[in-house]
Design a protein around this motif. Structure first.
Motif, PDB file in Angstrom:
ATOM      1  N   SER A  56       0.851  -1.182   0.000  1.00 63.45           N
ATOM      2  CA  SER A  56       0.000   0.000   0.000  1.00 63.45           C
ATOM      3  C   SER A  56       0.885   1.229   0.000  1.00 63.45           C
ATOM      4  O   SER A  56       1.572   1.514   0.987  1.00 63.45           O
ATOM      5  N   GLY A  57       0.923   1.920  -1.114  1.00 61.66           N
ATOM      6  CA  GLY A  57       1.759   3.110  -1.236  1.00 61.66           C
ATOM      7  C   GLY A  57       0.940   4.293  -1.714  1.00 61.66           C
ATOM      8  O   GLY A  57      -0.295   4.266  -1.688  1.00 61.66           O
ATOM      9  N   ALA A  58       1.661   5.330  -2.164  1.00 59.89           N
ATOM     10  CA  ALA A  58       0.982   6.541  -2.626  1.00 59.89           C
ATOM     11  C   ALA A  58       0.079   6.258  -3.821  1.00 59.89           C
ATOM     12  O   ALA A  58      -0.877   6.982  -4.087  1.00 59.89           O
ATOM     13  N   SER A  59       0.369   5.174  -4.547  1.00 62.68           N
ATOM     14  CA  SER A  59      -0.382   4.877  -5.766  1.00 62.68           C
ATOM     15  C   SER A  59      -1.412   3.776  -5.557  1.00 62.68           C
ATOM     16  O   SER A  59      -1.703   3.018  -6.466  1.00 62.68           O
ATOM     17  N   GLY A  60      -1.973   3.662  -4.354  1.00 65.80           N
ATOM     18  CA  GLY A  60      -2.946   2.597  -4.110  1.00 65.80           C
ATOM     19  C   GLY A  60      -2.250   1.331  -3.660  1.00 65.80           C
ATOM     20  O   GLY A  60      -1.141   1.367  -3.144  1.00 65.80           O
ATOM     21  N   ILE A  61      -2.924   0.208  -3.877  1.00 62.95           N
ATOM     22  CA  ILE A  61      -2.344  -1.066  -3.451  1.00 62.95           C
ATOM     23  C   ILE A  61      -1.846  -1.825  -4.670  1.00 62.95           C
ATOM     24  O   ILE A  61      -2.633  -2.241  -5.518  1.00 62.95           O
TER      25      ILE A  61
END
Lengths: 407, 407
Positions: free
Chosen positions: B224-229
């Motif tokens: 899970s990062g800045a760009s969703g999962i």
């Protein structure tokens, strides 16, 4: 087509020159096994090996009694038929499929053909012990029909969860079996090596070798049968079994958060929402034969006033949600549908199901085709036998060459 | 451990004695690459090859400049250190990771170490053309630092969907990129071979080789990062890419039929329901550093009156639903969680997440462990470089032996 990235691979055992021979024997045998009779020229093309190497490999396989060679006119081409290498049925497996209403037992040749098949109709669902008694007696009666063939072992296509390591049956709800060592019991009773595999996995293997999923790539098989929706994943011709042998249970993919309770302990699984019996109930029909199902589905689909119209619409929506999860998870080349799902697909069409997916990331949905199974009711038996043949196909030197004639 | 059933495999190219040599070179190089410095005895054990064959293979790899040998005391064992084979960093890859706030560029050695790294901070999200200009200038500045090393190419870890066949970027929503041939533009600008791969797939590869998922088996990585999962599937050390390179998008698994709309066009996906920003919003906190997140999560988890308690409970439920789908679909050995998900796992514990699964078939849930990523913020760069090294690791003869000294 690219399904496996080669970015990394774990340490593997080294390869020796003996291994090369084994690998090449395996490749030639597998090609003949999967494609049917092939010419030496085709083997040369398919393997990249030269003609004399192919000649030696064919000779070796022939001496082991695994292949023969002869004129087999299989094509319409003009000219005299060229001799072809074919897999003999001198090596066979026994395939067994216990179901709620019957137990099927078959002798399957290494060519993949069902040579002899019997069906035992259950008066009631057999216990594991009864199953072993019935099947071992049937096998004892059938083996003489194998005409002196080498019987490699028994493969059981089981409607339930089988532990990959030892064939221990964890859970076969429709048979009422639970934690039973039925494979070792059957092995003790028959004196044969017995392997068991989930029935949907057997179907997936058979479709991947002989049916709609021939060729490599990533294939998901979904079959709606009497035991719910079974499923299997085949990657480049090999079954993905997962850690314990339970991979590919897409029947238990969530399609409706507020759906019916499922026997798995959850709710709203694909197999609780997309069901032949729910459709029949909505249609007010007690039962129909497989032959009559398409007409009933077509009537319900085409007529908004049909009593089962709304139910079928809903089921197609849920099938779309499952396709969405499968496509996002695996980006497969094919989703092969069997049983009731194949009937639904035939009536509503691939594009309709895709339109109900409700959103996937770009790419995945374009890559996938939804197709119906091609193999008939021998599917599970062929897949179970394939599991028995597998070690021999990987290493044909497991069987000895026949004795040369005395000089 | 059994993850791949050998019941069937498609026809393959034949194996020649030259192939054997290549395969064995590959195995020795991969072992040293993945495990770090190894003794000849360890190589003998790991490959099953004899000592003199290993000697010849090591010599060959040494002549190609890929390995060295020397005293490397890595263990605490008593006695003099035995000489060990290690992978040299005379061969390197450039790794690039464009994100919303910065672009990371690194030189990564064949040993897997990040040798040199720079971070370019974006004032605004760069267009593909700007990205190419920035990165090619950075690479031109960094290459001299590679000290005459052989630069194999550039690997881009991209937060989006990349077509497997040619690295064409289909969709990188957070960068606002859409259908762009950024890899070929970067290749034109640098004169280097450029490959691109989804960032979560890079993370999955790196964790599978150097991190928590070392060893074979089936592993699912969820980050899970800045760009969703993002997500990736690794099977026996190899990334499962699917037909078009989009496999492993478990971020778009349905977890709530009535959930939020997702950018994928659907609703109630894992990545729309289990989100760091929703948790922070419920907690009434604008933002926290990664270091402070565990304490905030622990406070919310342990106190029913905390404003974010209910939101976190709900997110753990949804994470459980996703784990259920993954376990039923793939029966993995490991689910590796990264980013926010790793923080949640650390606070609530593996058993709690498993208890929220809500039902799986027997077996699968017992087989799986939920673990956090082990690698730090070099994860994606290491994974992107690995993609560049892959063809060489498969076939070390791709690079020539060095000229022998003149007699």
């Amino acid at each position: 087509m690219s399904t496996n990235d080669s970015a990394t691979s774990g340490p593997m055992l080294g390869t020796t020159v003996d291994d090369v021979r084994r690998q090449n024997l395996s490749q030639v045998l597998r090609i003949a096994h999967q494609l049917g009779p092939v010419s030496r020229a085709e083997l040369t093309r398919a393997t990249g090996l030269n003609r004399s190497t192919i000649g030696g490999l064919v000779q070796d396989l022939h001496e082991r009694g695994l292949v023969g060679e002869g004129d087999v006119a299989r094509t319409k081409k003009v000219g005299r038929p060229s001799p072809r290498i074919f897999v003999t049925d001198d090596t066979v497996a026994v395939a067994v499929n216990p179901e709620v209403d019957a137990i099927d037992v078959a002798i399957v040749g290494l060519s993949g053909r069902v040579l002899h098949r019997v069906r035992y109709r259950n008066e009631r669902i057999p216990s594991p012990a009864e199953f072993v008694n019935i099947v071992s007696a049937l096998i004892a009666g059938m083996i003489p029909h194998a005409q002196g063939a080498r019987v490699l072992g028994v493969g059981v296509a089981l409607p339930g969860l089988v532990r990959a390591t030892d064939g221990f049956v964890l859970f076969a709800p429709h048979l009422g079996w639970d934690n039973t060592a039925v494979t070792s019991l059957l092995s003790d009773a028959t004196g044969l090596n017995v392997v068991a595999l989930n029935d949907a996995n057997c179907g997936a293997i058979a479709e991947a070798i002989y049916g709609s999923a021939r060729g490599s790539g990533l294939v998901v098989y979904l079959n709606s049968g009497a035991s719910g929706i079974g499923s299997g994943i085949v990657l480049d011709g090999r079954l993905v079994t997962g850690e314990g042998g339970h991979a590919g249970e897409f029947g238990h993919t969530l399609v409706n958060s507020h759906g019916r309770e499922c026997r798995c302990g959850s709710r709203g699984c694909l197999e609780t929402e997309v069901r032949r019996d729910l459709f029949l109930e909505a249609a007010g029909v007690a039962d129909v034969t497989s032959d009559d199902m398409p007409a009933l589905l077509a009537a319900a689909w085409g007529d908004a006033s049909h009593p089962a119209h709304a139910e079928l619409q809903k089921q197609v929506d849920y099938l779309g949600v499952a396709v969405r999860t499968i496509v996002n998870a695996l980006n497969p080349r094919l989703i092969v549908l069997g049983g009731y799902l194949a009937h639904v697909l035939a009536v509503v069409g691939e594009e309709t199901v895709k339109a109900r997916v409700g959103g996937t990331l770009p790419g995945g949905l374009d890559d996938v085709s939804l197709v119906a199974t091609e193999l008939g009711d021998e599917l599970l038996l062929i897949g179970a036998a394939e599991r028995v043949f597998s070690p021999l196909l990987d290493d044909p030197t497991l069987v000895p060459a026949r004795e040369p004639a005395a000089v």
